[in-house]
Motif scaffolding. Structure first.
Motif, PDB file in Angstrom:
ATOM      1  N   VAL A  17       0.841  -1.199   0.000  1.00  0.00           N
ATOM      2  CA  VAL A  17       0.000   0.000   0.000  1.00  0.00           C
ATOM      3  C   VAL A  17       0.877   1.250   0.000  1.00  0.00           C
ATOM      4  N   SER A  61       2.728   1.607  -3.484  1.00  0.00           N
ATOM      5  CA  SER A  61       1.877   1.932  -4.631  1.00  0.00           C
ATOM      6  C   SER A  61       1.256   3.320  -4.511  1.00  0.00           C
ATOM      7  N   PHE A  62       1.213   3.880  -3.293  1.00  0.00           N
ATOM      8  CA  PHE A  62       0.794   5.270  -3.130  1.00  0.00           C
ATOM      9  C   PHE A  62       1.558   6.166  -4.093  1.00  0.00           C
ATOM     10  N   GLY A  95      -2.724  -4.849  -1.752  1.00  0.00           N
ATOM     11  CA  GLY A  95      -2.061  -3.616  -1.363  1.00  0.00           C
ATOM     12  C   GLY A  95      -1.778  -2.704  -2.552  1.00  0.00           C
ATOM     13  N   GLY A 133      -3.635   0.979  -2.804  1.00  0.00           N
ATOM     14  CA  GLY A 133      -2.773   2.147  -2.657  1.00  0.00           C
ATOM     15  C   GLY A 133      -3.067   3.291  -3.616  1.00  0.00           C
ATOM     16  N   SER A 135      -4.430   6.949  -2.478  1.00  0.00           N
ATOM     17  CA  SER A 135      -3.547   8.106  -2.623  1.00  0.00           C
ATOM     18  C   SER A 135      -4.179   9.183  -3.491  1.00  0.00           C
ATOM     19  N   ALA A 156       2.168   6.854   3.642  1.00  0.00           N
ATOM     20  CA  ALA A 156       3.044   5.806   3.105  1.00  0.00           C
ATOM     21  C   ALA A 156       4.110   5.425   4.131  1.00  0.00           C
TER      22      ALA A 156
END
Length: 392
Positions: A5, A8-9, A136, A140, A144, A171
């Protein structure tokens, strides 16, 4: 999942952050678009280069958990430092640090999952691990994007922060949560000892009648599978024009693969524990041939959604059993280095697949998909002919 997560934000946030004017300074003679691509791509490149080295080092020390914790700590610091990144040089430096952190965590975690498993449950465990990482990576970017658009935020004691700072801080908190979970709930297996033997990553097989080493062959199959995985993302505009759709339907098509792959991996991984790994890998690669080709022939949104869903199911048949089989075949004490062959192949496949689509789309919409289908066929032949049958 918490780690994924947090990582990938940044896929959504960093391009917006660069375009917002928060970053200034020398572009090294490159365009803003190109430097953005380099910032995003540097993570995968550094990670791929370092993974065999970090995997081997964790083998030599026999301490997987330590590598995971150090990598997650480095992630946490790097994610937080983005709040101070006001130059392209600093962005590149932080992104490099994240690539090293990923190399530390990925290889050690895969080795841990393999060594904490037996041949009777390794496939199911690899499936669960991959499923949570995919969840995740899917959650993400959605979170975000919403966080950046919803800013600024007024927080007690801290005051007002914009959406970018909020995303970077969250993050970092995701990495901190990962550190806490690993610190309290994960231990190295008692039989994991330091291994000072020469690193064994062969290309040529030592099995009579075979040409390629089976783990290297599984790496090639993973490379071809993940190249097909990445064909759609770089051509969003062309896909939307061809299917007469907007961004929402494209996001559904893109997510359909991830969702179906996440759901099916634990199930297929567990089935491979019972029925054997190779049969699932070969069937998955063979099924990818018509499915990827159909994506290139799609003319309606429902065509693409259906094909991408089936694509995820077939990819799940390849990835979890391949990781489990590599764990079965890995020499004791060298799981970190040998499993890195597959993790590096997956990362490179994502990058090569995006490059393939961007280059080949000029020759016709179907061309990159036809190449992806051919590669899946080659992967099926290689696994069928070069990997020994290994039923737990």
């Amino acid at each position: 999942m918490a780690d994924a997560v947090g990582n990938s934000f940044l896929v959504v946030v960093l391009p917006l952050y660069i375009a917002s004017g928060e970053v200034s300074g020398d572009l090294f003679g490159l365009s803003e678009t190109l430097i953005t691509g380099i910032v995003l791509g540097l993570f995968g490149l550094v990670s791929s280069i370092c993974q065999p080295l970090t995997g081997r080092l964790s083998d030599k020390l026999g301490k997987r958990r330590l590598f995971v914790l150090v990598g997650l700590f480095l992630f946490m610091i790097a994610n937080f430092l983005y709040t101070f990144a006001d130059s392209y040089a600093l962005l590149l430096l932080i992104r490099t640090a994240q690539g090293i952190a990923a190399a530390l965590t990925i290889t050690a975690t895969l080795a841990l999952v393999s060594e904490l498993s037996s041949e009777n449950n390794r496939g199911g465990n690899m499936g669960v691990y991959n499923a949570f990482r995919l969840i995740g990576f899917g959650v993400g970017p959605l979170a975000s994007g919403a966080l950046v658009e919803g800013g600024p935020y007024n927080l007690p004691l801290i005051g007002s922060i914009n959406g970018f700072v909020a995303a970077f801080a969250l993050a970092a908190l995701a990495a901190l949560l990962s550190i806490i979970l690993v610190a309290f709930f994960v231990r190295d297996p008692e039989n994991t000892k330091p291994n000072n033997e020469k690193m064994i990553i062969h290309f040529k097989s030592s099995i009579p009648g075979k040409i390629l080493d089976p783990i290297f062959t599984l790496g090639l199959a993973t490379l071809f599978m993940s190249m097909g995985f990445a064909l759609l993302a770089p051509i969003e505009i062309e896909v939307n024009e061809r299917l007469s759709q907007g961004a929402f339907l494209f996001s559904i098509e893109f997510s359909a693969l991830i969702v179906s792959m996440a759901i099916l991996q634990p199930i297929i991984g567990k089935a491979s524990d019972k029925y054997g790994r190779k049969v699932f890998i070969v069937i998955g690669l063979v099924c990818l041939i018509p499915i990827i080709l159909f994506e290139g022939l799609a003319t309606q949104p429902w065509h693409m959604i259906t094909a991408r869903t089936l694509h995820g199911i077939s990819a799940a048949m390849v990835f979890a059993p391949a990781l489990a089989l590599a764990g079965d075949l890995a020499k004791k004490g060298q799981a970190g280095a040998q499993l890195s062959v597959l993790s590096v192949a997956f990362g490179l496949g994502i990058s090569f697949g995006a490059f393939l689509t961007g280059f080949a789309i000029r020759f016709g919409f179907i061309v990159p998909f036809a190449i992806g289908a051919i590669l899946a066929g080659i992967g099926a032949i290689l696994v069928y002919t070069q990997v020994p049958r290994h039923k737990p």
